[in-house]
Write an enzyme that holds these catalytic residues in place. Structure first.
Site, short mmCIF file in Angstrom:
data_model
loop_
_atom_site.label_atom_id
_atom_site.label_comp_id
_atom_site.label_asym_id
_atom_site.label_seq_id
_atom_site.Cartn_x
_atom_site.Cartn_y
_atom_site.Cartn_z
N ARG A 180 -7.20 3.86 -15.15
CA ARG A 180 -7.18 4.22 -13.76
C ARG A 180 -7.75 5.86 -13.49
O ARG A 180 -8.39 6.01 -12.65
CB ARG A 180 -5.62 4.35 -13.26
CG ARG A 180 -5.12 3.02 -13.39
CD ARG A 180 -3.56 2.84 -12.62
NE ARG A 180 -3.71 2.96 -11.23
CZ ARG A 180 -3.53 4.19 -10.66
NH1 ARG A 180 -3.00 5.22 -11.29
NH2 ARG A 180 -3.39 4.23 -9.26
N CYS B 24 -15.89 5.37 -27.18
CA CYS B 24 -17.15 5.80 -27.20
C CYS B 24 -17.85 5.87 -25.73
O CYS B 24 -18.70 5.21 -25.44
CB CYS B 24 -18.02 5.31 -28.29
SG CYS B 24 -17.49 5.52 -29.92
N TYR C 94 -0.79 -1.33 -12.51
CA TYR C 94 -2.11 -1.21 -12.75
C TYR C 94 -2.68 -0.59 -14.29
O TYR C 94 -3.65 0.06 -14.24
CB TYR C 94 -2.97 -0.84 -11.62
CG TYR C 94 -2.59 -1.45 -10.42
CD1 TYR C 94 -2.97 -2.78 -10.05
CD2 TYR C 94 -1.92 -0.72 -9.57
CE1 TYR C 94 -2.37 -3.50 -9.27
CE2 TYR C 94 -1.33 -1.57 -8.29
CZ TYR C 94 -1.77 -2.81 -8.17
OH TYR C 94 -1.15 -3.49 -6.80
N GLY D 76 0.78 -1.22 -0.02
CA GLY D 76 0.09 0.10 -0.14
C GLY D 76 0.98 1.38 0.06
O GLY D 76 0.56 2.32 0.25
N TYR E 139 -10.59 5.05 -10.98
CA TYR E 139 -10.38 5.63 -9.58
C TYR E 139 -9.94 7.08 -9.47
O TYR E 139 -8.96 7.37 -8.63
CB TYR E 139 -9.97 4.62 -8.35
CG TYR E 139 -8.92 3.82 -8.76
CD1 TYR E 139 -9.27 2.34 -8.49
CD2 TYR E 139 -7.68 4.07 -9.65
CE1 TYR E 139 -8.45 1.42 -8.63
CE2 TYR E 139 -6.84 2.92 -9.90
CZ TYR E 139 -7.24 1.58 -9.49
OH TYR E 139 -6.32 0.44 -9.89
N PRO F 91 4.94 -5.29 -2.23
CA PRO F 91 4.64 -4.13 -3.12
C PRO F 91 4.32 -4.23 -4.59
O PRO F 91 5.05 -5.24 -5.07
CB PRO F 91 5.73 -2.97 -2.85
CG PRO F 91 6.73 -3.92 -2.03
CD PRO F 91 6.45 -5.41 -2.07
C1 LIG Z 1 -2.64 -5.66 -4.87
C2 LIG Z 1 -2.02 -6.19 -3.47
C3 LIG Z 1 -0.63 -5.92 -3.32
C4 LIG Z 1 0.13 -4.66 -3.79
O1 LIG Z 1 -0.49 -3.29 -3.63
P1 LIG Z 1 0.06 -2.11 -3.94
O2 LIG Z 1 -0.54 -1.05 -3.57
O3 LIG Z 1 0.28 -2.12 -5.45
O4 LIG Z 1 1.72 -2.05 -3.34
C5 LIG Z 1 -0.18 -6.37 -2.12
N1 LIG Z 1 -0.81 -7.58 -1.81
C6 LIG Z 1 -2.02 -8.05 -2.03
C7 LIG Z 1 -2.48 -8.98 -1.23
C8 LIG Z 1 -2.60 -7.21 -2.97
O5 LIG Z 1 -3.96 -7.66 -3.20
#
Ligand SMILES: *Cc1c(COP(=O)(O)O)cnc(C)c1O
Length: 410
Positions: A307, A337, A365, A227, A311, A269
């Site tokens: 993206r 479209c 992504y 995250g 979001y 990550p």
């Molecule tokens: C998507 C995901 C991640 C990676 O998240 P990022 O925000 O791209 O770093 C890590 N662990 C799990 C279980 C995920 O689903």
């Protein structure tokens, strides 16, 4: 991307030459940036046994996976197909953690046969798994610590209403299931969603996880998920990985001392490792002046980069054809479209039809979420590695669009 003698370069490769050579639209990735981010993360957590498992759903081109394997990374996979791709890319099964959500026990069993580590995120599956395997196959358990990590609601996964993980309040039930089936839990996991703005919130989640961990006697690792936020525009905020490293390694060391065992600290990550290593390049088809705005219409759309529409993600846009041009205000839109707006009221160096625009942060992504909507072909992917450019995915053709269609006689 650097400006050298009035030409934009990606790790030395000339951006406009890449556009001419491969055609547009195209994705370009640089391995040097991936390597830098990987090292940054390792350095931030030195002092403990740290392992990085690249969350491959961010960008699954097999060459990217192979590169991570070469760096010494493990893999975080969310589907049996990602597991298979990882194995094809050369990862050892033991270096892959499978972290699915709401999949069937059948899919989990397929992954078990491949020898990969299993992360379980609900009690129903934990029970089924326990009945099938007892203590013969260890598992990891995904905990929901119920913290609000920040970020867009569509990418937040650790809050109270989230579908992800087993609630920290359900631990007594988890222990009952484990004991009844004599199960072995080798790892605990949390992943609280994307875009952590506040290191202290993450630390809070981590301390909840460590508290839960004291109740398990056979742990090998604790996986703190991911995250980590990266900057998307000049002066944007991002996760202070070094501050997080200092704090968390301290807490983790202390935990290991109390636990009397040196566990492995895992991160998984996606965005942090590949977002900034990617660029999406597209050509301007039309400049369209309306009563209220000037649109720049490009040869791509939400089919290739969703993206911004999905979001509200911000992707910085640069006119690579006019590095010294005067900035003007544009709304950049796609050719699909639908209302596929990449950016409203963006200050971009004066655009002429035929110019190429670069979208930054296009590693994570972006291609991974591309589709064939409007029956458009998916773009090419190019890798810049040690100063050389390589085509790593061809542009699609009509054959690809028709591949699985069954033409019947009616
Ligand atoms: C998507 C995901 C991640 C990676 O998240 P990022 O925000 O791209 O770093 C890590 N662990 C799990 C279980 C995920 O689903």
């Amino acid at each position: 991307m650097q400006l050298v003698n009035n030409r934009y370069k990606i790790d030395g490769a000339d951006v406009l030459s890449l556009c001419n050579k491969y055609g547009s639209p195209l994705y370009v990735y640089e391995t040097s940036k991936i390597k830098d981010q990987y090292s940054r993360m390792l350095n931030a957590f030195k002092g403990v046994n740290v392992k990085i498992n690249y969350a491959c759903k961010a960008l699954t081109n097999i060459n990217i996976l192979k590169f991570f394997n070469k760096l010494g990374s493990g893999l975080d996979a969310v589907s049996v197909q990602e597991v298979e791709l990882g194995l094809k890319a050369g990862f050892n099964a033991g270096d892959i953690i499978y972290t699915p959500n709401c999949v069937s026990i059948d899919e989990i069993e397929k992954v078990v046969k491949l020898g990969v580590r299993i992360n379980i995120d609900n009690i129903s599956i934990l029970e089924q798994f326990g009945l099938l395997h007892g203590n013969s196959i260890p598992v990891c358990i995904r905990i929901n610590p119920h913290i609000l990590a920040g970020g867009h609601h569509k990418i937040s996964t650790g809050h109270i209403d989230s579908k992800f993980g087993i609630s920290v309040y359900q631990m007594p039930h988890v222990h009952r299931v484990m004991e009844a089936n004599n199960m072995r839990v080798e790892g605990l996991h949390m992943h609280t969603g994307s875009d952590i703005l506040d290191v202290d919130v993450f630390i809070k989640g981590a301390s909840i996880l460590l508290d839960v961990a004291r109740e398990f006697r056979e742990l090998e690792y604790i996986d703190f998920g991911s995250g980590f936020k990266v900057p998307y525009k000049p002066d944007d905020i991002f996760t202070d990985i070094d501050a997080l490293g200092k704090k968390l390694t301290g807490d983790f060391k202390k935990f290991c001392n109390d636990y009397r065992k040196d566990l492995t600290l895992i991160f998984e990550p996606g965005k942090f490792l590949v977002s900034e290593a990617g660029y999406f390049l597209a050509k301007v088809n039309v400049i369209k002046q309306t009563t209220s705005t000037v649109f720049a219409g490009i040869d791509t759309g939400l089919n290739h980069l969703i993206r911004p529409m999905f979001y509200d993600a911000y992707h910085h846009i640069i006119n690579v054809s006019n590095p010294k041009g005067k900035p003007r205000i544009y709304t950049v839109v796609g050719y699909i479209c639908e209302t596929d707006t990449f950016g409203w009221n963006r200050k971009i160096n004066e655009i002429t039809e035929g110019d190429y625009l670069a979208f930054l942060n296009a590693g994570a992504y972006c291609y991974a979420m591309a589709s064939n909507y409007n029956s458009r072909y998916k773009p090419v992917e190019v890798l810049i590695h040690e100063g050389k450019d390589y085509l790593i995915r061809q542009r699609e053709t009509m054959e690809d669009l028709l591949r699985n269609q069954v033409i019947i006689d009616i």
